[in-house]
Design an enzyme around this catalytic site. Structure first.
Site, mmCIF file in Angstrom:
data_model
loop_
_atom_site.group_PDB
_atom_site.id
_atom_site.type_symbol
_atom_site.label_atom_id
_atom_site.label_comp_id
_atom_site.label_asym_id
_atom_site.label_seq_id
_atom_site.Cartn_x
_atom_site.Cartn_y
_atom_site.Cartn_z
ATOM 1 N N PRO A 97 0.817 -1.217 0.000
ATOM 2 C CA PRO A 97 0.000 0.000 0.000
ATOM 3 C C PRO A 97 0.854 1.271 0.000
ATOM 4 C CG PRO A 97 -0.313 -1.275 2.040
ATOM 5 C CD PRO A 97 0.582 -2.074 1.164
ATOM 6 N N GLU A 124 2.517 -7.853 8.631
ATOM 7 C CA GLU A 124 2.556 -6.412 8.898
ATOM 8 C C GLU A 124 3.506 -5.678 7.964
ATOM 9 O OE1 GLU A 124 0.664 -7.828 11.142
ATOM 10 O OE2 GLU A 124 -0.484 -6.011 10.843
ATOM 11 N N ARG A 162 -4.347 -7.572 -20.641
ATOM 12 C CA ARG A 162 -5.326 -7.116 -21.640
ATOM 13 C C ARG A 162 -4.722 -6.130 -22.641
ATOM 14 N NH1 ARG A 162 -10.113 -6.112 -20.623
ATOM 15 N NH2 ARG A 162 -10.349 -4.065 -21.524
ATOM 16 N N ASP A 177 -11.651 1.760 -23.679
ATOM 17 C CA ASP A 177 -11.716 1.595 -22.225
ATOM 18 C C ASP A 177 -11.568 2.934 -21.523
ATOM 19 O OD1 ASP A 177 -11.854 -1.109 -22.467
ATOM 20 O OD2 ASP A 177 -9.824 -1.510 -21.759
HETATM 21 N N1 ADE Z 1 -0.829 -5.111 -0.088
HETATM 22 C C1 ADE Z 1 -1.714 -4.750 0.854
HETATM 23 N N2 ADE Z 1 -2.477 -3.734 0.457
HETATM 24 C C2 ADE Z 1 -2.050 -3.400 -0.801
HETATM 25 C C3 ADE Z 1 -2.449 -2.424 -1.755
HETATM 26 N N3 ADE Z 1 -3.402 -1.539 -1.496
HETATM 27 N N4 ADE Z 1 -1.801 -2.399 -2.920
HETATM 28 C C4 ADE Z 1 -0.807 -3.267 -3.184
HETATM 29 N N5 ADE Z 1 -0.397 -4.222 -2.336
HETATM 30 C C5 ADE Z 1 -1.005 -4.288 -1.151
#
Ligand code: ADE
Length: 256
Positions: A97, A124, A162, A177
């Site tokens: 993330p 984590e 794709r 798209d």
């Molecule tokens: N791993 C956990 N959450 C994630 C996300 N939002 N994007 C990519 N990998 C992740």
């Protein structure tokens, strides 16, 4: 028709079974079947050193949760690199993330490579040395936290596959798209002409292709302005289209 392998994805994960569904259906399955795409799954646990095959450990400094250890990931990437004879310029993507948000231009860029290595983090987090020494980039699929990078890797595989010539038939062309034009897609309709008092816009039945194109482009602009106005800043618009957007803005502002 016979196609050459255009793209090989090398995915490092502790849950290879999670990929079974997405790889066995629809466009990805067909691309694999046609030999256009290869998805090689590597279980990070196979590179664990101890008899418990552990891939995580407690965080230095304390705190909740477990952190993925560096050694099995370093070894897995080295082994994949050697096995698949990957050069130094192959992207090694850590899904997290904290990464750069995935966009259509990034997917288009990734589709230009023959090999992509993806590391799916879990728990984590992943030992920082993986970020520093192994990953060449970090990608996020959005501002929310998943239980791991596996679903994110599947999304990258889908978005990139794709775009590979031959993966999507002309009947499902990707040209219109959302985002491939820098705008959201125009509204689409199919039969019946009238459904529960709701009619298909007349222009779509007119057979006038120039008018239909113009209507679609304008609806794309309208929708993008309503839902994702920030995209208009980067879109390639003609003078007439800019004026159209300006008129829409003024209309909106005068009714608010
Ligand atoms: N791993 C956990 N959450 C994630 C996300 N939002 N994007 C990519 N990998 C992740």
């Amino acid at each position: 028709m016979a196609w050459a392998v255009a793209m090989r994805f090398h995915v490092l994960t502790i849950f290879p079974g999670m990929f079974d569904g997405p790889l066995s259906e629809s466009i990805i399955a067909r691309a694999i079947e046609r030999g256009l795409v290869e998805v090689n799954l590597h279980d990070i646990r196979d590179f664990a050193k101890d008899r418990h095959r552990s891939v995580d450990d407690y965080p230095y400094g304390g705190g909740y949760g477990m952190v993925m250890k560096p050694e099995p990931i370093f070894d897995a990437v080295r082994s994949v690199s050697t096995e698949a004879s990957l050069g130094d310029s192959v992207p090694v993507i850590l899904l997290t993330p904290q990464g750069t948000p995935l966009t259509q231009p990034i997917a288009e860029h990734l589709a230009t490579y023959e090999d992509l290595v993806m590391i799916c983090g879990r728990y984590e987090g992943v030992d920082e040395r993986v970020r520093e020494r192994v990953a060449t980039c970090e990608l996020s699929i959005g501002d929310y936290v998943l239980s791991g990078g596996e679903l994110a890797a599947m999304i990258v595989i889908d978005a990139v596959t794709r775009l590979i010539p031959g993966a999507v038939g002309s009947i499902e062309s990707t040209e219109d798209d959302s985002f491939s034009t820098g705008l959201l897609q125009f509204p689409q309709y199919t039969r019946p002409h009238v459904y529960e008092d709701c009619e298909v816009p007349e222009v779509l039945l007119s057979g006038n292709h120039a008018e239909i194109e113009r209507w679609r482009r304008r609806e794309s602009l309208r929708r993008t302005l309503e839902r994702r106005p920030e995209l208009l800043g980067h879109a390639d618009l003609t003078e007439e289209e800019r004026e159209f957007v300006e008129a829409l803005r003024e209309e909106r502002d005068s009714t608010n």
